[in-house]
Write a protein that holds these residues in place. Structure first.
Motif, PDB file in Angstrom:
ATOM      1  N   ILE A 169       1.723 -15.282  18.862  1.00  0.00           N
ATOM      2  CA  ILE A 169       0.536 -14.989  18.023  1.00  0.00           C
ATOM      3  C   ILE A 169       0.751 -14.985  16.760  1.00  0.00           C
ATOM      4  O   ILE A 169       1.603 -14.196  16.388  1.00  0.00           O
ATOM      5  CB  ILE A 169      -0.036 -13.412  18.695  1.00  0.00           C
ATOM      6  CG1 ILE A 169      -0.379 -13.586  20.172  1.00  0.00           C
ATOM      7  CG2 ILE A 169      -1.261 -13.190  17.805  1.00  0.00           C
ATOM      8  CD1 ILE A 169      -1.503 -14.377  20.649  1.00  0.00           C
ATOM      9  N   LYS A 170      -0.108 -15.452  16.067  1.00  0.00           N
ATOM     10  CA  LYS A 170      -0.275 -15.186  14.459  1.00  0.00           C
ATOM     11  C   LYS A 170      -1.417 -14.417  14.126  1.00  0.00           C
ATOM     12  O   LYS A 170      -2.472 -14.690  14.545  1.00  0.00           O
ATOM     13  CB  LYS A 170      -0.210 -16.593  13.715  1.00  0.00           C
ATOM     14  CG  LYS A 170       0.006 -16.553  12.174  1.00  0.00           C
ATOM     15  CD  LYS A 170       0.194 -17.673  11.610  1.00  0.00           C
ATOM     16  CE  LYS A 170       0.589 -17.879  10.142  1.00  0.00           C
ATOM     17  NZ  LYS A 170      -0.543 -17.527   9.430  1.00  0.00           N
ATOM     18  N   CYS A 171      -1.113 -13.498  13.469  1.00  0.00           N
ATOM     19  CA  CYS A 171      -2.176 -12.319  12.994  1.00  0.00           C
ATOM     20  C   CYS A 171      -2.290 -12.169  11.407  1.00  0.00           C
ATOM     21  O   CYS A 171      -1.215 -11.779  10.924  1.00  0.00           O
ATOM     22  CB  CYS A 171      -1.885 -10.992  13.643  1.00  0.00           C
ATOM     23  SG  CYS A 171      -3.200  -9.899  13.083  1.00  0.00           S
ATOM     24  N   GLU A 172      -3.408 -12.828  10.676  1.00  0.00           N
ATOM     25  CA  GLU A 172      -3.462 -12.756   9.504  1.00  0.00           C
ATOM     26  C   GLU A 172      -4.243 -11.510   9.116  1.00  0.00           C
ATOM     27  O   GLU A 172      -5.354 -11.355   9.161  1.00  0.00           O
ATOM     28  CB  GLU A 172      -4.304 -13.972   9.126  1.00  0.00           C
ATOM     29  CG  GLU A 172      -3.531 -15.172   9.384  1.00  0.00           C
ATOM     30  CD  GLU A 172      -4.397 -16.446   8.915  1.00  0.00           C
ATOM     31  OE1 GLU A 172      -5.697 -16.500   8.955  1.00  0.00           O
ATOM     32  OE2 GLU A 172      -3.739 -17.415   8.803  1.00  0.00           O
ATOM     33  N   CYS A 173      -3.554 -10.527   8.566  1.00  0.00           N
ATOM     34  CA  CYS A 173      -4.072  -9.220   8.136  1.00  0.00           C
ATOM     35  C   CYS A 173      -5.136  -9.303   7.047  1.00  0.00           C
ATOM     36  O   CYS A 173      -6.030  -8.193   7.208  1.00  0.00           O
ATOM     37  CB  CYS A 173      -2.878  -8.599   7.792  1.00  0.00           C
ATOM     38  SG  CYS A 173      -2.088  -7.427   8.949  1.00  0.00           S
ATOM     39  N   PRO A 174      -5.188 -10.290   6.187  1.00  0.00           N
ATOM     40  CA  PRO A 174      -6.559 -10.173   5.095  1.00  0.00           C
ATOM     41  C   PRO A 174      -7.606 -10.289   6.159  1.00  0.00           C
ATOM     42  O   PRO A 174      -8.708  -9.924   5.664  1.00  0.00           O
ATOM     43  CB  PRO A 174      -6.265 -11.222   4.562  1.00  0.00           C
ATOM     44  CG  PRO A 174      -4.854 -11.341   4.398  1.00  0.00           C
ATOM     45  CD  PRO A 174      -4.143 -10.991   5.704  1.00  0.00           C
ATOM     46  N   SER A 175      -7.644 -10.731   7.285  1.00  0.00           N
ATOM     47  CA  SER A 175      -8.879 -11.093   8.065  1.00  0.00           C
ATOM     48  C   SER A 175      -8.760  -9.739   9.358  1.00  0.00           C
ATOM     49  O   SER A 175      -9.813  -9.094   9.589  1.00  0.00           O
ATOM     50  CB  SER A 175      -8.970 -12.147   8.985  1.00  0.00           C
ATOM     51  OG  SER A 175      -9.154 -13.246   7.894  1.00  0.00           O
ATOM     52  N   TYR A 176      -7.662  -9.364   9.694  1.00  0.00           N
ATOM     53  CA  TYR A 176      -7.647  -8.545  10.860  1.00  0.00           C
ATOM     54  C   TYR A 176      -7.741  -7.070  10.442  1.00  0.00           C
ATOM     55  O   TYR A 176      -8.504  -6.396  11.178  1.00  0.00           O
ATOM     56  CB  TYR A 176      -6.064  -8.694  11.616  1.00  0.00           C
ATOM     57  CG  TYR A 176      -5.897  -7.758  12.638  1.00  0.00           C
ATOM     58  CD1 TYR A 176      -6.592  -8.113  13.986  1.00  0.00           C
ATOM     59  CD2 TYR A 176      -4.967  -6.946  12.710  1.00  0.00           C
ATOM     60  CE1 TYR A 176      -6.354  -6.954  14.967  1.00  0.00           C
ATOM     61  CE2 TYR A 176      -4.715  -6.013  13.954  1.00  0.00           C
ATOM     62  CZ  TYR A 176      -5.426  -6.110  14.869  1.00  0.00           C
ATOM     63  OH  TYR A 176      -5.229  -5.571  15.787  1.00  0.00           O
ATOM     64  N   LEU A 177      -7.465  -6.719   9.291  1.00  0.00           N
ATOM     65  CA  LEU A 177      -7.715  -5.396   8.870  1.00  0.00           C
ATOM     66  C   LEU A 177      -9.342  -5.063   8.580  1.00  0.00           C
ATOM     67  O   LEU A 177      -9.683  -4.044   9.127  1.00  0.00           O
ATOM     68  CB  LEU A 177      -6.936  -5.073   7.598  1.00  0.00           C
ATOM     69  CG  LEU A 177      -5.474  -5.015   7.857  1.00  0.00           C
ATOM     70  CD1 LEU A 177      -4.969  -4.487   6.288  1.00  0.00           C
ATOM     71  CD2 LEU A 177      -4.887  -4.016   8.944  1.00  0.00           C
ATOM     72  N   PRO A 178      -9.916  -5.899   8.099  1.00  0.00           N
ATOM     73  CA  PRO A 178     -11.249  -5.390   7.975  1.00  0.00           C
ATOM     74  C   PRO A 178     -11.907  -5.561   9.424  1.00  0.00           C
ATOM     75  O   PRO A 178     -12.956  -4.923   9.680  1.00  0.00           O
ATOM     76  CB  PRO A 178     -12.054  -6.730   6.798  1.00  0.00           C
ATOM     77  CG  PRO A 178     -10.775  -7.393   6.177  1.00  0.00           C
ATOM     78  CD  PRO A 178      -9.438  -6.994   7.110  1.00  0.00           C
ATOM     79  N   TRP A 179     -11.525  -6.402  10.129  1.00  0.00           N
ATOM     80  CA  TRP A 179     -11.929  -6.439  11.658  1.00  0.00           C
ATOM     81  C   TRP A 179     -11.679  -5.066  12.166  1.00  0.00           C
ATOM     82  O   TRP A 179     -12.609  -4.526  13.063  1.00  0.00           O
ATOM     83  CB  TRP A 179     -11.339  -7.688  12.411  1.00  0.00           C
ATOM     84  CG  TRP A 179     -11.962  -7.782  13.832  1.00  0.00           C
ATOM     85  CD1 TRP A 179     -12.875  -8.536  14.086  1.00  0.00           C
ATOM     86  CD2 TRP A 179     -11.530  -7.476  15.018  1.00  0.00           C
ATOM     87  NE1 TRP A 179     -13.283  -8.321  15.490  1.00  0.00           N
ATOM     88  CE2 TRP A 179     -12.255  -7.790  15.931  1.00  0.00           C
ATOM     89  CE3 TRP A 179     -10.173  -6.367  15.079  1.00  0.00           C
ATOM     90  CZ2 TRP A 179     -11.864  -7.497  17.211  1.00  0.00           C
ATOM     91  CZ3 TRP A 179      -9.947  -6.294  16.495  1.00  0.00           C
ATOM     92  CH2 TRP A 179     -10.600  -6.773  17.501  1.00  0.00           C
TER      93      TRP A 179
END
Length: 286
Positions: free
Chosen positions: A139-149
């Motif tokens: 899995i690749k998790c992009e935190c600039p998107s994941y944290l707001p989510w």
């Protein structure tokens, strides 16, 4: 009925994951995240986490595997859902290569990811200076998107976020029934640190591995300090406030594996919070 007030200190990927898990599992708790910085200004925001890990020396391997698998399974559900794009979570395939054959050819997490295997001689020919490699899909998790989510998921569960620099856990005991410490290193300004030599060295190593990057141009630079220790700290403690003990649950010290282990350690932190609440009812705050 008195709502249990839970403070989660830290708004990185570990702090937000822990806050979401508690808010969703314990609706009788009022969950507040306290941090001096929120996304997009946390250390986690610079990370595009690829789930794999090295082994911590003093944590049982089965516990580390549980942390990894719970996180992987959580993110895999997101990657397979309509939320994948907005959450920044998706499958990614690649290789991990070694200059020398490692003592353990199959890491503890090898059966948690997808299609794990040893690289063939033909695949290793692309990297002549390396003697061994592993191929897998993870899995690749992009935190600039994941944290707001995660923030939106927390808000949906009734959690709130307050901008506050916490310097004393005991002071929080005056306002909260349970404190969850996910502060890690914290954020700070890196004054006068441009890291030009380090950036160039990283780029040169990447170009040697993949010559097609020779004409690539950097789009920007980011420096992150990873709050690491010999082993992650996921355990109970307490602070004493005016003669009473206020429970503290620690969940920090993941180093470079914060995203990789975030949901798994958050679930362990939830169990510790439950233990705190089951052992004694919240005491009155003066």
């Amino acid at each position: 009925m008195h709502r249990v007030k839970v403070a989660v200190v830290g708004a990185g990927v570990v702090g937000l994951s822990t806050a979401v898990v508690i808010a969703e599992a314990l609706p009788h708790c009022s969950v507040t995240v306290l941090a001096d910085r929120f996304t997009p200004n946390t250390t986690s925001d610079g990370a595009a986490g690829i789930l794999f890990a090295s082994q911590f020396p003093d944590v049982p391997v089965e516990q580390q595997r549980r942390w990894f698998k719970r996180t992987f399974d959580h993110l895999l559900l997101i990657a397979s859902s309509p939320e994948a794009g907005v959450a920044g979570v998706f499958l990614s395939s690649g290789w991990q290569i070694f200059r020398e054959v490692p003592p353990e050819k199959k890491p503890y997490w090898s059966d948690c990811v997808l299609s794990f295997g040893t690289m063939t001689d033909a695949e290793l020919k692309r990297f002549p200076q390396y003697k061994f490699g592993q191929a897998f899909t993870t899995i690749k998790c992009e935190c600039p998107s994941y944290l707001p989510w995660l923030q939106k998921r927390l808000e949906k569960a009734g959690g709130i976020m307050i901008h506050e620099k916490v310097t004393d856990l005991a002071e929080l005991g005056l306002r909260y029934d349970v404190i969850v410490n996910c502060s890690g290193l914290g954020s700070r300004e890196l004054l006068g640190d441009e890291d030009a030599a380090d950036s160039q060295a990283i780029f040169e190593r990447c170009r040697r591995l993949e010559p097609s990057l020779g004409s690539a141009r950097p789009l920007g630079e980011w420096v992150g300090l990873r709050p690491g220790r010999r082993n992650p700290r996921v355990e109970r403690g307490h602070v004493r406030v005016h003669g009473r003990r206020v429970p503290v649950v620690h969940n920090y010290g993941h180093g470079g594996w914060g995203i990789t282990l975030s949901w798994g350690t958050a679930l362990d932190a939830l169990d510790l919070v439950r233990q705190c609440l089951n052992e004694r009812p919240p005491e009155a705050r003066l």
